[in-house]
Write an enzyme that holds these catalytic residues in place. Structure first.
Site, PDB file in Angstrom:
ATOM      1  N   LYS A  98       0.742  -1.239   0.086  1.00  0.00           N
ATOM      2  CA  LYS A  98       0.043   0.029   0.093  1.00  0.00           C
ATOM      3  C   LYS A  98       0.913   1.454   0.082  1.00  0.00           C
ATOM      4  O   LYS A  98       0.406   2.308  -0.805  1.00  0.00           O
ATOM      5  CB  LYS A  98      -0.971   0.111   1.174  1.00  0.00           C
ATOM      6  N   LYS A 157      -8.375   2.135   4.963  1.00  0.00           N
ATOM      7  CA  LYS A 157      -7.699   0.793   4.994  1.00  0.00           C
ATOM      8  C   LYS A 157      -6.552   0.464   5.761  1.00  0.00           C
ATOM      9  O   LYS A 157      -5.828   1.732   6.059  1.00  0.00           O
ATOM     10  CB  LYS A 157      -7.652   0.434   3.482  1.00  0.00           C
ATOM     11  N   ARG A 202      -6.379  -5.261 -12.203  1.00  0.00           N
ATOM     12  CA  ARG A 202      -5.137  -5.593 -11.878  1.00  0.00           C
ATOM     13  C   ARG A 202      -4.161  -5.632 -13.162  1.00  0.00           C
ATOM     14  O   ARG A 202      -4.473  -6.438 -14.226  1.00  0.00           O
ATOM     15  CB  ARG A 202      -4.967  -7.096 -11.339  1.00  0.00           C
ATOM     16  N   ARG A 205     -15.815  -3.231  -2.673  1.00  0.00           N
ATOM     17  CA  ARG A 205     -14.522  -3.944  -2.796  1.00  0.00           C
ATOM     18  C   ARG A 205     -14.842  -4.556  -3.953  1.00  0.00           C
ATOM     19  O   ARG A 205     -15.799  -5.313  -4.128  1.00  0.00           O
ATOM     20  CB  ARG A 205     -14.268  -4.766  -1.773  1.00  0.00           C
ATOM     21  N   GLU A 248      -2.392   0.497  -5.584  1.00  0.00           N
ATOM     22  CA  GLU A 248      -1.300  -0.599  -4.867  1.00  0.00           C
ATOM     23  C   GLU A 248      -0.315  -1.032  -5.862  1.00  0.00           C
ATOM     24  O   GLU A 248      -0.588  -1.003  -7.008  1.00  0.00           O
ATOM     25  CB  GLU A 248      -2.127  -1.611  -4.252  1.00  0.00           C
ATOM     26  N   ASN A 256       1.419  -4.528  -5.848  1.00  0.00           N
ATOM     27  CA  ASN A 256       1.549  -5.633  -5.240  1.00  0.00           C
ATOM     28  C   ASN A 256       2.800  -6.360  -5.585  1.00  0.00           C
ATOM     29  O   ASN A 256       3.068  -6.644  -6.757  1.00  0.00           O
ATOM     30  CB  ASN A 256       0.665  -6.621  -5.608  1.00  0.00           C
TER      31      ASN A 256
END
Length: 328
Positions: A135, A170, A220, A243, A291, A293
């Site tokens: 994050k 979050k 993504r 979400r 984000e 990842n």
């Protein structure tokens, strides 16, 4: 190549959607040797090397080798050997332990860094796993993100809400959409949510302006060896959820990258690859990066099943190049 996967228990793999399984299948099809262990199996003792105790050599079944993206394949492997395996003695170590990035994950990366000092090749690079919390890593690229606040201060969170009116809160250590809250202009439950996440100033919280484009999906975008995969997986919220995470019931729909998604991805891809991050999963909502990842990015199977694009082949190509460059 002799490959060691440091991963979750093999019994937990869901072969129809597991990206680590997709990597293994592609590597096995090319004749590479597969070994697996869990983080708890890694040990080091003075005078020795970082070793995977009881590492298992895997042979994929014919059905697993013949399977395609999105196919469920029970009994997908056999264990053909078990032995202690020094990480420096294999061609590549693939760190594929799923989040959360907790203390034990951190300690595992320290052992993997020691293995690197002993000559192991580890992907993703352990120091880069530590330096890119998923994050907080976006803070390096403010030009690509929505208005964002990182704080322990309840007053700062309230001020951010007063300014932006519709916000997302979050925790920094959540995964799969856990612990994510939306607070609209009425401020309903803001105090309770702050107390839950902030714990009287003991825990840091990320707060962001709500992006209505989430209705079209939390995308993504995969980066592999500095190359951008041309399709994203849009994880679309269902049933009134805020979400889009698949773990939270989101629907995964693969689609070509938008111009903005490609712009973000092409900016970050070479930078992150140069830091030893062979595989990265960017999360993008609308025009904004949300984000980065790096621990165990997924979505190989969903993209492959829906578009025909062979993500695992691209990954193993990149791995072979990386290992070959290191040996050259």
């Amino acid at each position: 190549m002799k490959l060691l996967f440091v991963a979750d228990p093999l019994s937990s793999f869901k072969t129809y959607k597991d990206s680590t399984f997709a990597m293994m299948r592609e590597a096995a099809r090319r004749g590479h040797e597969l070994w697996a262990c869990e983080p708890a199996d890694l040990v080091w003792q003075r005078g020795g090397l970082v070793t995977a105790r009881g590492a298992q050599q895997l042979q994929l079944t014919p059905a697993a080798l013949a399977s395609g993206y999105g196919t469920d394949t029970p009994d997908w492997h056999a264990v053909t050997a078990t032995q202690d395996l020094a990480l420096a003695g294999v061609d590549a170590v693939l760190m594929r332990k799923d989040p959360p990035f907790d203390s034990e994950f951190f300690y595992t990366t320290q052992l993997l860094s020691q293995a690197e000092r002993e000559g192991a090749r580890v992907f993703n690079k352990p120091s880069s796993l530590r330096e890119h919390p998923e994050k907080l890593a976006i803070l390096e690229f403010p030009q690509h993100i929505t208005p964002t606040l990182v704080t322990r201060s309840a007053a700062a969170i309230r001020a951010f809400h007063a300014e932006h009116r519709d916000i997302i809160l979050k925790p920094l250590d959540g995964m799969g959409g856990m612990g994510i809250f939306r607070v609209g202009p009425d401020g309903m439950n803001l105090g309770a949510i702050i107390e839950t996440l902030n714990k009287d100033g003991a825990q840091t919280v990320m707060v962001q302006r709500y992006l209505p484009e989430i209705a079209q999906g939390d995308k993504r975008v995969l980066l592999i060896g500095g190359e951008v995969v041309p399709f994203a997986l849009a994880r679309i919220p269902q049933g009134g959820e805020v979400r889009g995470n698949l773990a939270a019931g989101g629907k995964g729909v693969a689609m070509p990258l938008t111009d903005r998604e490609r712009e973000i991805a092409e900016h970050l891809a070479p930078l992150l690859a140069a830091r030893g991050l062979l595989l990265v999963g960017l999360d993008v909502i609308g025009p904004c990066l949300t984000e980065i990842n790096v621990t165990s990015p997924t979505c190989f199977q969903e993209i492959g099943a829906q578009t025909g694009f062979d993500v695992a082949a691209l990954f193993v190509n990149a791995l072979e190049r990386a290992v070959g460059a290191g040996q050259g």
